[in-house]
Scaffold this active site. Sequence first.
Site, PDB file in Angstrom:
ATOM      1  N   ARG A  18       0.801  -1.215   0.000  1.00  0.00           N
ATOM      2  CA  ARG A  18       0.000   0.000   0.000  1.00  0.00           C
ATOM      3  C   ARG A  18       0.838   1.271   0.000  1.00  0.00           C
ATOM      4  O   ARG A  18       0.302   2.374  -0.035  1.00  0.00           O
ATOM      5  CB  ARG A  18      -0.942   0.008   1.222  1.00  0.00           C
ATOM      6  CG  ARG A  18      -2.060  -1.003   1.145  1.00  0.00           C
ATOM      7  CD  ARG A  18      -3.012  -0.721   0.005  1.00  0.00           C
ATOM      8  NE  ARG A  18      -3.761   0.497   0.205  1.00  0.00           N
ATOM      9  CZ  ARG A  18      -4.952   0.556   0.793  1.00  0.00           C
ATOM     10  NH1 ARG A  18      -5.526  -0.563   1.238  1.00  0.00           N
ATOM     11  NH2 ARG A  18      -5.575   1.711   0.930  1.00  0.00           N
ATOM     12  N   HIS A  43      15.619 -10.568   5.436  1.00  0.00           N
ATOM     13  CA  HIS A  43      16.331 -11.024   4.239  1.00  0.00           C
ATOM     14  C   HIS A  43      16.119  -9.992   3.137  1.00  0.00           C
ATOM     15  O   HIS A  43      15.235 -10.144   2.283  1.00  0.00           O
ATOM     16  CB  HIS A  43      15.804 -12.398   3.798  1.00  0.00           C
ATOM     17  CG  HIS A  43      16.595 -13.037   2.711  1.00  0.00           C
ATOM     18  ND1 HIS A  43      16.784 -14.405   2.639  1.00  0.00           N
ATOM     19  CD2 HIS A  43      17.252 -12.518   1.643  1.00  0.00           C
ATOM     20  CE1 HIS A  43      17.514 -14.688   1.564  1.00  0.00           C
ATOM     21  NE2 HIS A  43      17.799 -13.549   0.947  1.00  0.00           N
ATOM     22  N   GLU A  70      19.923 -12.095   6.619  1.00  0.00           N
ATOM     23  CA  GLU A  70      20.184 -13.100   5.594  1.00  0.00           C
ATOM     24  C   GLU A  70      20.340 -12.423   4.237  1.00  0.00           C
ATOM     25  O   GLU A  70      19.744 -11.370   3.992  1.00  0.00           O
ATOM     26  CB  GLU A  70      19.014 -14.078   5.490  1.00  0.00           C
ATOM     27  CG  GLU A  70      18.727 -14.884   6.725  1.00  0.00           C
ATOM     28  CD  GLU A  70      17.557 -15.833   6.525  1.00  0.00           C
ATOM     29  OE1 GLU A  70      17.408 -16.739   7.352  1.00  0.00           O
ATOM     30  OE2 GLU A  70      16.800 -15.666   5.543  1.00  0.00           O
ATOM     31  N   HIS A 191      13.179 -22.807   6.749  1.00  0.00           N
ATOM     32  CA  HIS A 191      12.441 -22.871   5.496  1.00  0.00           C
ATOM     33  C   HIS A 191      11.322 -23.904   5.604  1.00  0.00           C
ATOM     34  O   HIS A 191      11.560 -25.096   5.699  1.00  0.00           O
ATOM     35  CB  HIS A 191      13.313 -23.196   4.287  1.00  0.00           C
ATOM     36  CG  HIS A 191      12.732 -22.655   3.005  1.00  0.00           C
ATOM     37  ND1 HIS A 191      13.036 -21.405   2.523  1.00  0.00           N
ATOM     38  CD2 HIS A 191      11.817 -23.156   2.160  1.00  0.00           C
ATOM     39  CE1 HIS A 191      12.370 -21.163   1.409  1.00  0.00           C
ATOM     40  NE2 HIS A 191      11.605 -22.222   1.168  1.00  0.00           N
ATOM     41  N   ASP A 192      10.097 -23.394   5.615  1.00  0.00           N
ATOM     42  CA  ASP A 192       8.870 -24.204   5.651  1.00  0.00           C
ATOM     43  C   ASP A 192       8.676 -24.967   6.959  1.00  0.00           C
ATOM     44  O   ASP A 192       7.858 -25.899   7.020  1.00  0.00           O
ATOM     45  CB  ASP A 192       8.818 -25.176   4.463  1.00  0.00           C
ATOM     46  CG  ASP A 192       8.567 -24.463   3.151  1.00  0.00           C
ATOM     47  OD1 ASP A 192       8.213 -23.262   3.189  1.00  0.00           O
ATOM     48  OD2 ASP A 192       8.727 -25.089   2.083  1.00  0.00           O
ATOM     49  N   GLY A 214       9.333 -17.518   9.149  1.00  0.00           N
ATOM     50  CA  GLY A 214       8.622 -16.318   8.740  1.00  0.00           C
ATOM     51  C   GLY A 214       7.276 -16.602   8.125  1.00  0.00           C
ATOM     52  O   GLY A 214       6.235 -16.322   8.700  1.00  0.00           O
TER      53      GLY A 214
END
Length: 239
Positions: A18, A43, A70, A191-192, A214
């Site tokens: 936005r 990151h 990162e 990751h995941d 995240g």
Amino acid sequence: MAKLSVNINKIATLRNSRGGNNPDLVRVALDCERFGAEGITVHPRPDERHIRYQDVFDLKAVIATEFNIEGNCREQKFVDLVLANKPAQVTLVPDTEGQITSNHGWDTIKNQAYLKEMTTLFQAAGIRVSIFVDPVVEMIDAAAESGTDRIELYTEDYARHFHTNKEQAILPYVAAAERANKLGLGINAGHDLDLQNLSYFAANIPGLLEVSIGHALISDALYLGLENTVQMYLRQLKD
């Protein structure tokens, strides 16, 4: 118990959509700390599609827990950003320009000389270095030769196979962790990882020090609330 570092990239993505400052990235980071997170991860990428370079300076000024940056150290702007802010940790990730998300670890054999050079550079500035790697013992060995302090295990493959055969899915990660422990490397992971697979992973990886989460955490927070979600992830690590 492994530490939980919350990756706030997705908060920045929402803000940028936005053009204003809602949600306030700095406030969210401080709230995550207040809710129990033991670190904040960002990151930044060259197109600044989520984390902006200025965000890093703004966060560094207020973060009280561990700050982890990162990114791709082949980008000079990233290197300069890290050296200017001196976070507790830099995680070296082999991204390419325009990549949606990280999808593989370093070939630490092929890139060993380069990674050693970058590791030395950041460590000389007092920054702990972690290298993003796949769960392959040979890559762990070569990472150790670079002089890195830690590795971060890329856990997408584990997450993808967790629901079909979690015992098989975790085997290469256990082997990689055991090798890292033998070589004196600290172990991070990310990751995941999510509320379904995190507890099993943490319980079976010897010497796990930190997880960076995240996308799943922020997605869960839409339904569960941010404070509750952070604490739910912390309980998965504790249990």
